[in-house]
Design an enzyme around this catalytic site. Structure first.
Site, PDB file in Angstrom:
ATOM      1  N   SER A   9       3.933  -4.903 -42.885  1.00 15.22           N
ATOM      2  CA  SER A   9       4.896  -5.068 -41.794  1.00 15.22           C
ATOM      3  C   SER A   9       6.042  -6.015 -42.129  1.00 15.22           C
ATOM      4  O   SER A   9       7.026  -6.079 -41.393  1.00 15.22           O
ATOM      5  CB  SER A   9       4.189  -5.571 -40.529  1.00 15.22           C
ATOM      6  OG  SER A   9       3.818  -6.924 -40.662  1.00 15.22           O
ATOM      7  N   LYS A  54       4.611 -13.068 -38.977  1.00 16.05           N
ATOM      8  CA  LYS A  54       5.722 -12.343 -38.367  1.00 16.05           C
ATOM      9  C   LYS A  54       6.891 -13.304 -38.146  1.00 16.05           C
ATOM     10  O   LYS A  54       6.746 -14.519 -38.236  1.00 16.05           O
ATOM     11  CB  LYS A  54       5.312 -11.765 -37.003  1.00 16.05           C
ATOM     12  CG  LYS A  54       4.205 -10.717 -37.032  1.00 16.05           C
ATOM     13  CD  LYS A  54       4.689  -9.393 -37.551  1.00 16.05           C
ATOM     14  CE  LYS A  54       3.627  -8.313 -37.370  1.00 16.05           C
ATOM     15  NZ  LYS A  54       2.423  -8.567 -38.170  1.00 16.05           N
TER      16      LYS A  54
END
Length: 211
Positions: free
Chosen positions: A131, A168
């Site tokens: 990701s 993230k």
């Protein structure tokens, strides 16, 4: 006759590892390791070898010893020790994808000291998932994290959500906390208000090994 080592001379590789482990252990635990723990971590055959390292480092002013079992402390700033690499704890895995369960490991990783530009506790995690690939964070990479509980919008953070770890980009706005991937194939992770959420640290650097 061999010249006696002074504080102005570069440290030997063994002395560097000794200092790195001592510093990393004190940051993580708040006190120094025992001589047996040092011997085990550095792969030394005996406590006597640890004592010889300790004596030499005390002589050149790199550490001080109070004479107690855990009475060692670093004295020389990193720049003065000519240390080119540090040993940081590898504490587990982090998901660049959906969160995965946080699992601690007992291992040390050697990293270039030039990557550690601020004081504070640092640790290393192994990345799983894709990701964050558009930010150059790939599966199998090791990320250096500076431990801190707060972050600025846009920082890449390691966070725990209900005891599951993820890496993230952090964003906090009117609608609460959002964790943004760096891969258009993944969705933004909205952190529920009732979840157990905390920031473990902020990304400092990425390490990659090529085979």
């Amino acid at each position: 006759m061999r010249r006696k080592q002074t504080a102005h001379d570069p440290l030997t590789p063994g002395q560097k590892k000794f200092l790195d482990f001592l510093g990393a252990y004190r940051e993580r635990h708040g006190y120094a390791p025992s001589q047996r723990e040092i011997a085990s971590a550095l792969g030394l055959s005996s406590v006597g070898t640890v004592q010889r390292y300790k004596q030499k480092l005390v002589e050149i002013g790199a550490i001080e010893s109070t004479g107690t079992a855990r009475g060692l402390r670093n004295l020389m700033p990193l720049a003065e020790t000519n240390v080119e690499a540090l040993l940081l704890p590898l504490v587990g895995k982090v998901a660049a994808g959906l969160p995965i369960e946080a699992v601690e490991q007992q291992e040390l990783v050697e990293v270039p000291s030039s990557l550690i530009r601020k004081r504070g506790e640092h640790f290393v995690l192994t990345v799983e998932g894709e990701s964050m690939i558009e930010d150059g964070i790939l599966p199998g990479d090791k990320v250096i994290i500076r431990r801190q509980a707060v972050a600025q919008n846009g920082d890449t953070v390691v966070a725990l959500i209900n005891n599951e770890a993820t890496i993230k980009r952090y964003q906090k706005g009117d609608h609460g906390v959002e964790l943004h991937p760096a891969n258009s194939a993944f969705s933004v992770l909205h952190v529920p208000d009732n979840s157990d959420f905390r920031i473990e640290g902020v990304l400092v650097a990425v390490l990659r090994t090529y085979y």
